[in-house]
Enzyme design. Sequence first.
Site, PDB file in Angstrom:
ATOM      1  N   HIS A 166      19.545   5.331  16.148  1.00 24.80           N
ATOM      2  CA  HIS A 166      19.641   5.685  14.305  1.00 24.80           C
ATOM      3  C   HIS A 166      20.603   4.738  13.657  1.00 24.80           C
ATOM      4  CE1 HIS A 166      17.431   9.008  15.300  1.00 24.80           C
ATOM      5  NE2 HIS A 166      16.430   9.102  14.274  1.00 24.80           N
TER       6      HIS A 166
ATOM      7  N   ASP B 113       9.455   2.854  17.201  1.00 22.51           N
ATOM      8  CA  ASP B 113      10.586   4.083  16.709  1.00 22.51           C
ATOM      9  C   ASP B 113      10.304   3.525  15.329  1.00 22.51           C
ATOM     10  OD1 ASP B 113      11.751   6.154  16.321  1.00 22.51           O
ATOM     11  OD2 ASP B 113      12.961   5.954  18.018  1.00 22.51           O
TER      12      ASP B 113
END
Length: 381
Positions: free
Chosen positions: A211, A281
């Site tokens: 992330h 993702d």
Amino acid sequence: MNKKAHKQSKPQAFEEQRMHAPLMIDIEGTQLDSIDRERLAHPLVGGLTLFARNWADRQQLVQLCADIKAVRSDLLIAVDQEGGRVQRFRTDGFTPLAPMRALGRMWDKDDTSGLHRKLPGSGAMAAVNAATAVGYVLASELRACGVDMSFAPVVDLDWGGSTVIGDRALHRDARVVSLLAKAVMQGLLQAGMAHCAKHFPGHGHVVADSHVAIPVDERSLTAILGEDAAPYQWLRSSLTAVMAAHVVYRKVDPRPAGFSARWLQDVLRERLGFDGAIFSDDLSMEGARVMGGHNLSAVEAGVAALNAGCDLLLLCNQSLGGGAKLDAWIDGMEQALAQGDWQCNPQSEQRRLALLPQAAPLAWEELMQHPPYLQALEQLP
């Protein structure tokens, strides 16, 4: 979004039929506004991901999902609902679920005083049963509110050092992970929900969080296939969808797995025999914004992922603050299609549609009295 430009530049193929709707978007609030409806109606949008900010209570969630389906009945409504720290809905009747690691710990702990105290492996059998119950409770509650699928289960191995996987992993042993994941999938299926195993070929070995960083795994292809990617091979006849990791496996390909045809086509499709849907993702993550030393825009990342072999693209949290970045992505992906930077893939669209539930769910009140649901609640870890 430029409404006039959108109307004039819509590809001819979409005037005739919806050939491929790969974009998974999101919304900012707890109900749809006119801009949300316009985005969801765009022919390249195939669904959306819900977050905790989209939740107030069950009644509101049911209405929101109904409103989304009223825009287009084929839109896929998804959420990250794994249990533990990744559970978007956990109040107003939703069952708080333990992290997946709890199932792995059950596997390792045999019965020492009960009926099966003399049977080695009794803990494993109890864990498999509990895993099915987790999948069923998770999916039946979501489906009763109108949600189509959850991005679960995590099949990353618990190597102990990952800052983002941690207790989301079932176990360190790929064999245990595979069997417990299959049991979770069975429970999801019993409630009529597809699943998504993640993060291919394995995120558990790297420490960095994709992330906020670009994780790099220095192991060989042989090492990764022998351990982290093993569940994908063993579960290939059961998997409905897979999510690719934003991790660079330098000895295999310098590109992150979600942008790598080597990983997605040569390994996952050809070598491991997977034929279901492949999700990227979240393309807003740091691990998806750099490739080969080049900073990628969201459009460049989307095009790279589709050309590598992804069927569906996630771009999350870009509807916030008015959604200018989300509109730019949708318009940019449409322009890239018109320019031939990526091609519509009817097979990808078939894979998306296959993730939609095939039967109506039980209503919440009926579910609360449903014997299989009540039995599953008793078997949760």
